[in-house]
Design a protein around this motif. Structure first.
Motif, PDB file in Angstrom:
ATOM      1  N   GLU A  21       0.846  -1.198   0.000  1.00 51.46           N
ATOM      2  CA  GLU A  21       0.000   0.000   0.000  1.00 51.46           C
ATOM      3  C   GLU A  21       0.876   1.240   0.000  1.00 51.46           C
ATOM      4  O   GLU A  21       0.596   2.214  -0.680  1.00 51.46           O
ATOM      5  N   ARG A  26      -2.266  -1.229  -6.417  1.00 51.55           N
ATOM      6  CA  ARG A  26      -3.737  -1.226  -6.521  1.00 51.55           C
ATOM      7  C   ARG A  26      -4.300  -2.623  -6.403  1.00 51.55           C
ATOM      8  O   ARG A  26      -5.383  -2.847  -5.918  1.00 51.55           O
ATOM      9  N   ARG A  27      -3.600  -3.587  -6.972  1.00 53.89           N
ATOM     10  CA  ARG A  27      -4.069  -4.993  -7.034  1.00 53.89           C
ATOM     11  C   ARG A  27      -2.899  -5.887  -6.706  1.00 53.89           C
ATOM     12  O   ARG A  27      -1.783  -5.607  -7.111  1.00 53.89           O
ATOM     13  N   GLY A  55     -11.617 -11.710  -2.613  1.00 55.21           N
ATOM     14  CA  GLY A  55     -10.757 -11.575  -3.802  1.00 55.21           C
ATOM     15  C   GLY A  55     -11.390 -12.366  -4.920  1.00 55.21           C
ATOM     16  O   GLY A  55     -11.870 -13.466  -4.665  1.00 55.21           O
ATOM     17  N   TYR A  61      -6.330  -9.149  -5.463  1.00 57.60           N
ATOM     18  CA  TYR A  61      -6.869  -8.584  -4.228  1.00 57.60           C
ATOM     19  C   TYR A  61      -6.608  -7.100  -4.147  1.00 57.60           C
ATOM     20  O   TYR A  61      -5.549  -6.630  -4.571  1.00 57.60           O
ATOM     21  N   ASP A  62      -7.528  -6.392  -3.546  1.00 57.93           N
ATOM     22  CA  ASP A  62      -7.350  -4.960  -3.244  1.00 57.93           C
ATOM     23  C   ASP A  62      -6.592  -4.896  -1.916  1.00 57.93           C
ATOM     24  O   ASP A  62      -7.108  -5.348  -0.890  1.00 57.93           O
ATOM     25  N   PRO A  63      -5.361  -4.371  -1.905  1.00 59.48           N
ATOM     26  CA  PRO A  63      -4.536  -4.418  -0.701  1.00 59.48           C
ATOM     27  C   PRO A  63      -5.213  -3.828   0.544  1.00 59.48           C
ATOM     28  O   PRO A  63      -5.152  -4.400   1.625  1.00 59.48           O
ATOM     29  N   GLN A  65      -8.456  -3.465   1.206  1.00 60.17           N
ATOM     30  CA  GLN A  65      -9.593  -4.265   1.657  1.00 60.17           C
ATOM     31  C   GLN A  65      -9.100  -5.529   2.366  1.00 60.17           C
ATOM     32  O   GLN A  65      -9.557  -5.888   3.437  1.00 60.17           O
TER      33      GLN A  65
END
Ligand SMILES: NC(=O)c1ccc[n+]([C@@H]2O[C@H](COP(=O)([O-])OP(=O)(O)OC[C@H]3O[C@@H](n4cnc5c(N)ncnc54)[C@H](O)[C@@H]3O)[C@@H](O)[C@H]2O)c1
Ligand SMILES: NC(=O)c1ccc[n+]([C@@H]2O[C@H](COP(=O)([O-])OP(=O)(O)OC[C@H]3O[C@@H](n4cnc5c(N)ncnc54)[C@H](O)[C@@H]3O)[C@@H](O)[C@H]2O)c1
Lengths: 208, 208
Positions: A21, A26-27, A55, A61-63, A65
């Motif tokens: 992050e 982003r992913r 995910g 995955y959204d870091p 989240q």
């Protein structure tokens, strides 16, 4: 009951996500997370499905989240305080360390037995307190972790002081083994294994 | 080529054996070693057979013998030197740390950029040197590992100094990510995951 090896993996995923992050990712795919933690991608996917971590397959995955989900599992969504015993070189470096905030951890007290140190203001806005003044009121409630940064021959004594005021979780930075009462949990912080891994790569040809 | 996760496990077995030897243990079973490293006993046995590490089924392992075997695999049977850049609280605590000897590691130099620190004698019998004086002669031969204990905003600069004098292996204690040249290997030393694991056990009922 979650086995400690699983917790260590989750803590590593959490750290990898914090770092990614900070770099603006982003992913992230499960194999990227696996690589960052030195674990197989299969194990990462197994852990994620065991805890129902989100995910979409193929999308990654959204870091932010995923970090939030892991924080809830590890209980990092609640603040924890760190009480440091031993305000020498290492203790003061820990007190001043800026990286605890991302884990909802905060150093709340630094204690020492040396009269020449007691009362001194140190990095992180804290003042060194007398270890004799440690009381159950120092860190009320269940959210307190002790850090032992005293000389090895003082480790057991300092640990006993923490246990006596109701601090049952300790990260031991000394090389001395600690005898702990039932119900307590003591882990050792060691960076020597990391140096050992680096020792292995002693020819350029080995580097990844 | 040995994958890093395997090396980390071996390094943990090595650390566990060092600790058990210090406590006077005569025999260790693979499940005891597994417990100390938070890994499954099956994985330990798999690793031991992969590297041909000795031990009789049912009798257990001799800690000293097994440690010697792992040392050869990890190349800890040869001395390695540690060069510390950043002689502040953490750097000086590392320089004075007595636990490196068991890994055939030795701190050979401590460097800083602060004129007020250069020339000061510190724990471990070392004198702080000017980081500008780091040369390829500082740590000749291939057995040198750098340790970064500078502020985060100086991390890349300090790392580049180490790369420029031929030190290609670095343990980064700062929270800053490091861009490394091809062939170099940088690992991050982090104690925050250990605190995260302890945070999980926030009720007495969870303790093992
Ligand atoms: N895990 C690692 O790889 C690693 C690396 C560096 C240091 N260490 C260990 O960390 C510990 C601290 O190292 P350091 O360089 O900061 O040492 P230090 O001598 O600078 O600091 C120790 C401090 O503990 C205080 N103290 C002594 N007895 C005490 C007691 N009973 N209660 C409270 N305070 C007490 C001393 O007054 C001193 O301020 C040592 O055990 C060292 O071996 C571990
Ligand atoms: N991994 C962890 O959990 C953890 C814990 C504590 C501290 N740290 C990190 O370790 C680092 C050091 O912490 P500290 O408390 O010892 O800090 P410190 O301020 O006491 O020491 C930093 C030292 O680096 C020197 N320095 C600055 N720029 C330099 C350069 N370009 N070349 C050589 N030396 C330089 C300074 O003069 C100072 O002596 C920080 O990045 C901190 O975040 C990490």
């Amino acid at each position: 009951r979650v086995p400690i090896p699983t917790l260590l993996r989750l803590a590593c995923y959490y750290r990898a996500l914090v770092e990614q992050e900070q770099r603006g990712a982003r992913r992230l795919s499960s194999s990227e997370i696996a690589q960052l933690c030195g674990i197989s991608a299969t194990q990462v996917r197994k852990d994620f499905s065991f805890f129902g971590l989100g995910g979409k397959p193929g999308v990654g995955y959204d870091p932010a989240q995923l970090r939030g989900q892991i924080a809830r599992v590890l209980k990092l969504d609640r603040p924890h305080q760190i009480v440091i015993v031993g305000a020498g070189r290492l203790g003061q470096a820990l007190a001043a360390y800026g990286g605890f905030g991302a884990y909802n951890l905060q150093v709340s007290g630094v204690f020492d037995s040396d009269p020449a140190k007691i009362g001194k203001r140190i990095g992180g806005g804290l003042t060194i307190q007398d270890v004799k003044k440690l009381t159950p009121k120092t860190c009320p409630g269940k959210r307190c972790i002790g850090a032992l940064t005293v000389p090895a021959d003082q480790a057991q004594r300092a640990a006993d002081t923490l246990f006596s005021v109701g601090i049952y979780r300790i990260l031991n930075f000394t090389p001395a083994p600690i005898e702990a009462p039932a119900g307590a949990i003591v882990r050792t912080a060691a960076f020597t294994p990391e140096f050992a891994v680096l020792a292995f790569f002693d020819k350029e040809t080995h580097y990844e």
